[in-house]
Motif scaffolding. Structure first.
Motif, PDB file in Angstrom:
ATOM      1  N   GLY A  70       0.814  -1.216   0.000  1.00 41.17           N
ATOM      2  CA  GLY A  70       0.000   0.000   0.000  1.00 41.17           C
ATOM      3  C   GLY A  70       0.842   1.257   0.000  1.00 41.17           C
ATOM      4  O   GLY A  70       0.572   2.197  -0.756  1.00 41.17           O
ATOM      5  N   ALA A  74       1.264   4.127  -3.029  1.00 43.96           N
ATOM      6  CA  ALA A  74       1.003   5.551  -2.815  1.00 43.96           C
ATOM      7  C   ALA A  74       2.078   6.421  -3.448  1.00 43.96           C
ATOM      8  O   ALA A  74       1.821   7.572  -3.819  1.00 43.96           O
ATOM      9  N   GLN A  98      -2.270  11.380  -2.101  1.00 48.84           N
ATOM     10  CA  GLN A  98      -0.960  10.747  -1.950  1.00 48.84           C
ATOM     11  C   GLN A  98      -0.387  10.984  -0.554  1.00 48.84           C
ATOM     12  O   GLN A  98       0.136  10.067   0.075  1.00 48.84           O
ATOM     13  N   CYS A 101      -2.164   8.765   1.982  1.00 51.25           N
ATOM     14  CA  CYS A 101      -1.807   7.348   1.854  1.00 51.25           C
ATOM     15  C   CYS A 101      -0.397   7.081   2.381  1.00 51.25           C
ATOM     16  O   CYS A 101      -0.175   6.093   3.093  1.00 51.25           O
ATOM     17  N   THR A 104      -0.421   7.556   6.223  1.00 46.61           N
ATOM     18  CA  THR A 104      -1.147   6.449   6.852  1.00 46.61           C
ATOM     19  C   THR A 104      -0.276   5.199   6.875  1.00 46.61           C
ATOM     20  O   THR A 104      -0.199   4.490   7.886  1.00 46.61           O
ATOM     21  N   SER A 105       0.403   4.945   5.758  1.00 46.15           N
ATOM     22  CA  SER A 105       1.296   3.789   5.670  1.00 46.15           C
ATOM     23  C   SER A 105       2.419   3.875   6.703  1.00 46.15           C
ATOM     24  O   SER A 105       2.776   2.869   7.330  1.00 46.15           O
TER      25      SER A 105
END
Length: 308
Positions: A70, A74, A98, A101, A104-105
């Motif tokens: 994931g 991104a 972007q 993501c 969050t990752s």
């Protein structure tokens, strides 16, 4: 009354003029991205396929492999498309997407490592109660909490920029960065300026503190155990320590590049260091945790050769 032109896109200025090298860079980055996806996907499938790996540690690892795919997704698709762009523009919605993501990752990465450190703590310090404490249902709840905590974190960080009006559109990076976006705003509060530091605290400092406490307790147990058990504990915990150290180094590069003037550093070096965590970590994880572990390595061999 002063006329302010509405900013509808940002320019990722760090790409500069790539010239004919864009084909070489594109090929290298595409192969690297595909390698990340293949390596992590193989391990996810192996863990899903082999019931002998349906244990808390491997389930948590599976979650980590999903996050690596994931986080890479991104970054790389936009990175690859920008190789052939002359303007290197990205619209605000795509830039914000972007950013959300990627961040969050990063949060999921640190929280997952904290969950894995807790798993190792229970396995080493409370072995008789391990199966009771780390039941499959409880592991699923831990993974759910990791993702919920990360989504709350990025929602908190994103709330500081969603309503901003921008007077500039030049981001000196190859991806959308929270702090550099805020610097482009026409006016910001002190809270806006330190919002990325607040995000770093809840995303990095808190999970890292939990990791540190877990390993300090593991170390205390190791000092009072047999030599064979010490070696087994060290071999189990080393990948996590290497991964956490790698993440911390990458985060330091990222924050130094975003918040300080590093004009004296060559552009290519600065760009590489700023994406170090996003480029290296997704490939370090499957090899450090997956193919390096004997049980997963044996399962990979069975999966690749016995299923044909």
């Amino acid at each position: 009354m002063e006329n302010i032109t509405e900013v509808v896109s940002f320019v990722l200025a760090a790409y500069g003029t790539i010239g004919e090298l864009k084909y070489l860079y594109f090929t290298i980055m595409l192969l690297w991205y595909l390698s990340i996806c293949v390596a992590n996907t193989v391990l996810i499938m192996v863990i899903f396929w082999d019931k002998r790996l349906h244990e808390p540690m491997y389930i948590l690892l599976c979650n980590l492999f999903v996050n690596e795919i994931g986080g890479s997704t991104a970054l790389y698709p936009l990175l690859l498309t920008q190789m052939f762009s002359d303007t290197h523009e990205v619209t605000l919605p795509w830039c914000f997407l972007q950013m959300c993501c990627i961040y969050t990752s990063a949060s999921v990465e640190f929280c997952s490592l904290a969950a894995m450190a807790y798993d190792r703590y229970v396995a080493i310090c409370c072995p008789l109660h391990y199966n009771v404490i780390m039941k499959t249902g409880r592991v699923a709840i831990i993974i759910l909490l990791v993702w919920m905590y990360s989504f709350v974190n990025i929602t908190f960080a994103f709330s500081f920029i969603i309503h901003l009006k921008f007077c500039g559109n030049l981001i000196d990076k190859v991806f959308c960065d929270h702090h550099l976006i805020i610097k482009l705003a026409c006016s910001v509060s002190v809270l806006n300026k330190i919002s990325d530091l607040l995000f770093a605290f809840v995303t990095i400092v808190i999970p890292f503190s939990l990791i540190s406490v877990s390993y300090m307790k593991i170390l205390a147990v190791c000092l009072n155990t047999w030599k064979e058990n010490k070696q087994k504990t060290i071999s189990t915990c080393t990948p996590q320590l290497v991964s956490v150290s790698n993440l911390l180094v990458g985060c330091i590069f990222h924050f130094v590049d975003s918040r300080f003037d590093v004009a004296h550093v060559p552009d290519k070096v600065r760009i590489i260091l700023s994406v170090y965590i996003l480029v290296c970590q997704p490939m370090v994880t499957p090899f450090m945790y997956g193919f390096n572990l004997p049980k997963i390595r044996q399962s990979c061999k069975r999966f690749l050769f016995e299923t044909k």
